[in-house]
Design an enzyme around this catalytic site. Structure first.
Site, PDB file in Angstrom:
ATOM      1  N   LYS A 142       0.983  -1.059   0.425  1.00  0.00           N
ATOM      2  CA  LYS A 142       0.267  -0.119   0.116  1.00  0.00           C
ATOM      3  C   LYS A 142       0.853   1.380  -0.298  1.00  0.00           C
ATOM      4  O   LYS A 142       0.700   2.653  -0.676  1.00  0.00           O
ATOM      5  CB  LYS A 142      -0.936   0.170   1.401  1.00  0.00           C
ATOM      6  CG  LYS A 142      -1.958  -0.875   0.820  1.00  0.00           C
ATOM      7  CD  LYS A 142      -2.883  -1.157   1.892  1.00  0.00           C
ATOM      8  CE  LYS A 142      -4.375  -2.593   1.914  1.00  0.00           C
ATOM      9  NZ  LYS A 142      -4.641  -2.623   3.595  1.00  0.00           N
TER      10      LYS A 142
ATOM     11  N   GLN B  71      -4.711  -1.711   9.715  1.00  0.00           N
ATOM     12  CA  GLN B  71      -4.661  -3.108   9.204  1.00  0.00           C
ATOM     13  C   GLN B  71      -5.222  -4.272   9.898  1.00  0.00           C
ATOM     14  O   GLN B  71      -4.807  -4.355  10.840  1.00  0.00           O
ATOM     15  CB  GLN B  71      -2.765  -3.697   8.595  1.00  0.00           C
ATOM     16  CG  GLN B  71      -3.052  -4.747   7.888  1.00  0.00           C
ATOM     17  CD  GLN B  71      -3.249  -4.742   6.017  1.00  0.00           C
ATOM     18  OE1 GLN B  71      -3.842  -3.925   5.333  1.00  0.00           O
ATOM     19  NE2 GLN B  71      -4.465  -5.704   5.866  1.00  0.00           N
TER      20      GLN B  71
ATOM     21  N   ASP C  11     -11.105   3.245   4.411  1.00  0.00           N
ATOM     22  CA  ASP C  11     -11.484   1.681   3.603  1.00  0.00           C
ATOM     23  C   ASP C  11     -12.561   0.637   3.502  1.00  0.00           C
ATOM     24  O   ASP C  11     -13.142   0.183   3.455  1.00  0.00           O
ATOM     25  CB  ASP C  11     -10.818   0.733   4.714  1.00  0.00           C
ATOM     26  CG  ASP C  11      -9.312  -0.051   4.895  1.00  0.00           C
ATOM     27  OD1 ASP C  11      -9.044  -0.486   3.875  1.00  0.00           O
ATOM     28  OD2 ASP C  11      -8.861  -0.548   5.772  1.00  0.00           O
TER      29      ASP C  11
END
Ligand code: NAD
Length: 293
Positions: A52, A96, A119
């Site tokens: 990422k 994460q 997200d």
């Protein structure tokens, strides 16, 4: 059969984002800035986060990695989230998953400012998505919607069978494809582990989204001629011929179903590469204040 090349499409979209970022900077605008929070020492998570961060660099974003050990407390994680929420330079951030067992993921998710939730996991964004309001779409479903759009795959009036009802893939896909939108207007059947006769459902499907997590689960006898298959699964199977001792396969038995399909995503190189691209697109949307003004 046409292969949906997720890797190539992801690269195209990244190039488009890079062009926009250059223009934005030239016009004196702020450089989009994505932060990633990585807690603990899960090796897969470390790889995902590294990818990422690398993707951010490739398109000209700023990126920040907040990395802490597995012993980090829930209160400390919530403090990190609070600081990122309040930092005016950060356009979006992700925490994460999975988090270490002693940290309540739900609590952390709820603490994220929906305006920075790139997200798309916060209930505010999930709710807005369900209502058809502007929102950050969760990365994997957003990537799949992009694939269907860019490959001009007709969805209107089609029967779509989604296999798997997870909050990050199956359920949002069922919502998005049933919405009244350019990519949408499907009649959707959401199937899962309690579905009585999955084969009867998949045999009626014009489009199948497989997000189960079982290698080779969708076989040739389960699909009709001309079906579109989006294979989300990422499964490791032992393979002594590979240096690392395994290879990655999807949820569909590719060799069996590919000849019957009109479009299909490979694994690897299909849905996977699109997931990071979606995150970049959401961050760009945030820096342009497209969703929340
Ligand atoms: P999950 O493990 O949270 O859920 C699996 C779902 O499959 C459940 O809803 C369950 O009801 C359903 N299921 C299980 N067995 C079934 C059966 N026999 N018949 C019908 N349904 C069944 O799943 P997830 O997090 O959505 O992940 C699914 C797969 O997709 C995994 O392989 C994961 O690694 C992969 N994945 C890939 C990406 C990507 O970027 N390509 C992103 C997320 C997940």
């Amino acid at each position: 059969m046409k292969l949906i090349d997720g890797k190539a499409l992801a690269n195209t979209i990244k190039e488009e984002i890079a062009v926009e970022v250059t223009a934005l900077k030239k016009a004196g605008g702020k450089t989009p800035h994505l932060a990633a929070v990585l807690i603990g020492d899960d090796p897969a998570s470390a790889v995902y986060v590294r990818n990422k961060v690398k993707a951010c660099e490739k398109v000209g974003f700023k990126s920040t990695l907040v990395r802490r050990g597995a012993e980090t407390t829930e209160a400390e994680v919530l403090e990190i989230v609070k600081n990122l929420n309040e930092d005016p330079d950060i356009d979006g951030f992700i925490v994460q998953l999975p988090l270490p067992k002693h940290i309540d993921e739900e609590k952390v998710n709820l603490a994220i400012d929906p305006k920075k939730d790139v997200d798309g996991f916060h209930p505010m964004n999930v709710g807005r998505m369900a209502l058809g309001l502007p929102s950050y779409l969760p990365a994997t479903p957003f990537g799949i919607m992009q694939m269907l759009d860019r490959y001009d795959i007709e969805t209107s009036g089609k029967h779509c069978v989604v296999i798997g009802r997870s909050n990050i893939v199956g359920t949002p896909m069922s919502i998005l494809l049933s919405r009244k939108a350019k990519v949408g207007n499907c009649t959707v059947t959401l199937t899962h582990s309690r579905t009585k006769d999955l084969k009867a459902e998949t045999l009626r499907a014009d489009i199948i989204i497989a997000a189960i997590g079982r290698p080779d689960y969708l076989t040739a006898d389960m699909v009709k001629e001309g079906v579109v298959i989006i294979d989300v699964g990422i499964n490791r199977v032992d393979d002594a011929s590979r240096k690392r001792g395994y290879r990655l396969v999807g949820d569909a038995n590719f060799e069996g179903v590919a000849p019957k399909s009109s479009f299909i995503t490979p694994v690897p190189g299909g849905v996977g590469p699109m997931t990071i691209t979606s995150l970049l697109m959401n961050t760009l949307k945030s820096s342009r204040k497209e969703i929340y003004g």
